[in-house]
Design a protein around this motif. Structure first.
Motif, mmCIF file in Angstrom:
data_model
loop_
_atom_site.group_PDB
_atom_site.id
_atom_site.type_symbol
_atom_site.label_atom_id
_atom_site.label_comp_id
_atom_site.label_asym_id
_atom_site.label_seq_id
_atom_site.Cartn_x
_atom_site.Cartn_y
_atom_site.Cartn_z
ATOM 1 N N GLN A 42 17.289 27.282 17.447
ATOM 2 C CA GLN A 42 18.083 26.055 17.519
ATOM 3 C C GLN A 42 18.502 25.599 16.121
ATOM 4 O O GLN A 42 19.631 25.142 15.917
ATOM 5 N N PHE A 43 17.597 25.729 15.175
ATOM 6 C CA PHE A 43 17.891 25.358 13.789
ATOM 7 C C PHE A 43 18.980 26.261 13.209
ATOM 8 O O PHE A 43 19.929 25.786 12.573
ATOM 9 N N LEU A 44 18.870 27.558 13.446
ATOM 10 C CA LEU A 44 19.828 28.513 12.889
ATOM 11 C C LEU A 44 21.217 28.348 13.498
ATOM 12 O O LEU A 44 22.227 28.504 12.811
ATOM 13 N N VAL A 45 21.264 28.026 14.779
ATOM 14 C CA VAL A 45 22.552 27.891 15.469
ATOM 15 C C VAL A 45 23.412 26.808 14.831
ATOM 16 O O VAL A 45 24.633 26.951 14.707
ATOM 17 N N GLY A 46 22.793 25.722 14.396
ATOM 18 C CA GLY A 46 23.559 24.603 13.860
ATOM 19 C C GLY A 46 23.828 24.659 12.372
ATOM 20 O O GLY A 46 24.508 23.777 11.830
ATOM 21 N N LEU A 47 23.309 25.673 11.689
ATOM 22 C CA LEU A 47 23.533 25.782 10.245
ATOM 23 C C LEU A 47 24.995 26.082 9.934
ATOM 24 O O LEU A 47 25.683 26.743 10.715
ATOM 25 N N ASN A 48 25.444 25.621 8.803
ATOM 26 C CA ASN A 48 26.822 25.886 8.379
ATOM 27 C C ASN A 48 27.049 27.378 8.138
ATOM 28 O O ASN A 48 26.113 28.134 7.841
ATOM 29 N N TYR A 97 17.028 15.893 29.828
ATOM 30 C CA TYR A 97 18.399 16.421 29.842
ATOM 31 C C TYR A 97 19.183 15.928 28.631
ATOM 32 O O TYR A 97 19.851 16.705 27.937
ATOM 33 N N GLN A 98 19.089 14.615 28.368
ATOM 34 C CA GLN A 98 19.840 14.030 27.267
ATOM 35 C C GLN A 98 19.388 14.593 25.920
ATOM 36 O O GLN A 98 20.208 14.913 25.052
ATOM 37 N N LEU A 99 18.072 14.732 25.753
ATOM 38 C CA LEU A 99 17.547 15.255 24.489
ATOM 39 C C LEU A 99 17.937 16.716 24.289
ATOM 40 O O LEU A 99 18.328 17.119 23.188
ATOM 41 N N GLN A 100 17.826 17.503 25.352
ATOM 42 C CA GLN A 100 18.217 18.912 25.251
ATOM 43 C C GLN A 100 19.699 19.029 24.897
ATOM 44 O O GLN A 100 20.100 19.888 24.102
ATOM 45 N N ARG A 101 20.493 18.156 25.475
ATOM 46 C CA ARG A 101 21.928 18.165 25.185
ATOM 47 C C ARG A 101 22.189 17.786 23.726
ATOM 48 O O ARG A 101 23.010 18.423 23.049
ATOM 49 N N GLU A 102 21.489 16.756 23.251
ATOM 50 C CA GLU A 102 21.662 16.329 21.858
ATOM 51 C C GLU A 102 21.240 17.429 20.893
ATOM 52 O O GLU A 102 21.920 17.689 19.890
ATOM 53 N N ILE A 103 20.115 18.075 21.190
ATOM 54 C CA ILE A 103 19.632 19.155 20.327
ATOM 55 C C ILE A 103 20.666 20.275 20.245
ATOM 56 O O ILE A 103 20.931 20.826 19.173
ATOM 57 N N LEU A 117 16.728 17.206 13.581
ATOM 58 C CA LEU A 117 16.244 18.047 14.673
ATOM 59 C C LEU A 117 14.773 17.770 14.971
ATOM 60 O O LEU A 117 14.363 17.704 16.130
ATOM 61 N N ARG A 118 13.988 17.600 13.919
ATOM 62 C CA ARG A 118 12.554 17.361 14.076
ATOM 63 C C ARG A 118 12.293 16.113 14.917
ATOM 64 O O ARG A 118 11.413 16.097 15.781
ATOM 65 N N LYS A 119 13.071 15.077 14.673
ATOM 66 C CA LYS A 119 12.914 13.838 15.430
ATOM 67 C C LYS A 119 13.197 14.070 16.913
ATOM 68 O O LYS A 119 12.454 13.604 17.786
ATOM 69 N N LEU A 120 14.262 14.813 17.210
ATOM 70 C CA LEU A 120 14.597 15.108 18.604
ATOM 71 C C LEU A 120 13.543 16.001 19.245
ATOM 72 O O LEU A 120 13.173 15.808 20.411
#
Length: 236
Positions: free
Chosen positions: A196-202, A133-139, A156-159
């Motif tokens: 997930q990667f695209l969502v967080g891009l500027n 849960y915590q990791l999914q939330r952080e991602i 992101l890769r680490k998570l």
């Protein structure tokens, strides 16, 4: 068969033949009690990533048998027991060295590396769900912000890697996966990571993001990153 030398000097050294099934009980000259096997110490909330790193290090050392229970403690007080006890004590010390000072002090009482490993597992690894849960939330909360694309991806890769330890991707059970399910699941996993990667891009990458999303099939994150870097260089 492994040959080791014993004795106070080269002239007095005697060859000791160690059977292949006993190699895990052999310590090397470079092994010492102060050794730290992993870069990140156990603090509690990083247990799963930490345990994977420790297991990998012990595999390299051919000592994984001690913590998984395969290296059974010899009976009696003969040479086999003394060798096992010496190696196991070294392993216990190594694992304690890989823990924060507070945690190491709390688990100092354990009698063997196997006992220590099981206690840590009971304390920190009993249920994966809170960590998942915590990791999914952080991602979901990670955004690029002031990070470069490479730094953002690395975070992101680490998570993702930690999440993979807790919740591995499902695999097909048929022999050789002739049904294609494994390939489909791998592609779905790759697509989810890309989204997930695209969502967080500027926002500056909106145009490039739109072009990537139109591709069919979607590329992996590692294939998409060079496209963004190239687009960024063209816009300079």
């Amino acid at each position: 068969m492994v040959t080791a030398e014993s004795g106070s000097s080269a002239g007095n050294a005697t060859a000791i033949q160690i059977a292949p099934d006993q190699e895990h009980m052999q310590l090397q000259s470079s092994d010492h009690p102060g050794m730290v096997m992993v870069s990140a110490l156990l603090t509690g909330n990083n247990y799963f990533a930490w345990s994977r790193a420790v297991r990998r290090a012990l595999t390299v050392k051919m000592k994984l048998d001690f913590i998984d229970g395969s290296a059974v403690r010899p009976t009696g007080n003969g040479e086999d027991f003394k060798r096992w006890n010496r190696t196991d004590s070294m392993l216990t010390t190594w694992i304690l060295n890989c823990m924060s000072k507070e945690l190491a002090e709390a688990f100092m009482h354990v009698g063997s590396s196997r006992e220590l490993w099981l206690e840590l597992q009971a304390w920190f690894g009993e249920s994966n769900n809170p960590m998942i849960y915590q990791l999914q939330r952080e991602i979901g909360q990670v955004t690029q912000g002031n990070m470069s694309i490479t730094e953002y991806y690395t975070k992101l890769r680490k998570l993702w890697d930690e999440l993979m330890c807790l919740a591995p991707t499902l695999k097909c059970t048929c022999s050789g996966c002739t049904c294609g399910a494994s390939k489909d699941m791998a592609e779905m996993h790759s697509s989810n990571q890309l989204i997930q990667f695209l969502v967080g891009l500027n926002g500056v990458y909106d145009q490039a993001r739109g072009q990537i999303l139109l591709l069919e099939p979607l590329p992996s994150v590692t294939k998409a990153i060079p496209c963004y870097l190239e687009w960024k260089n063209r816009c300079k």
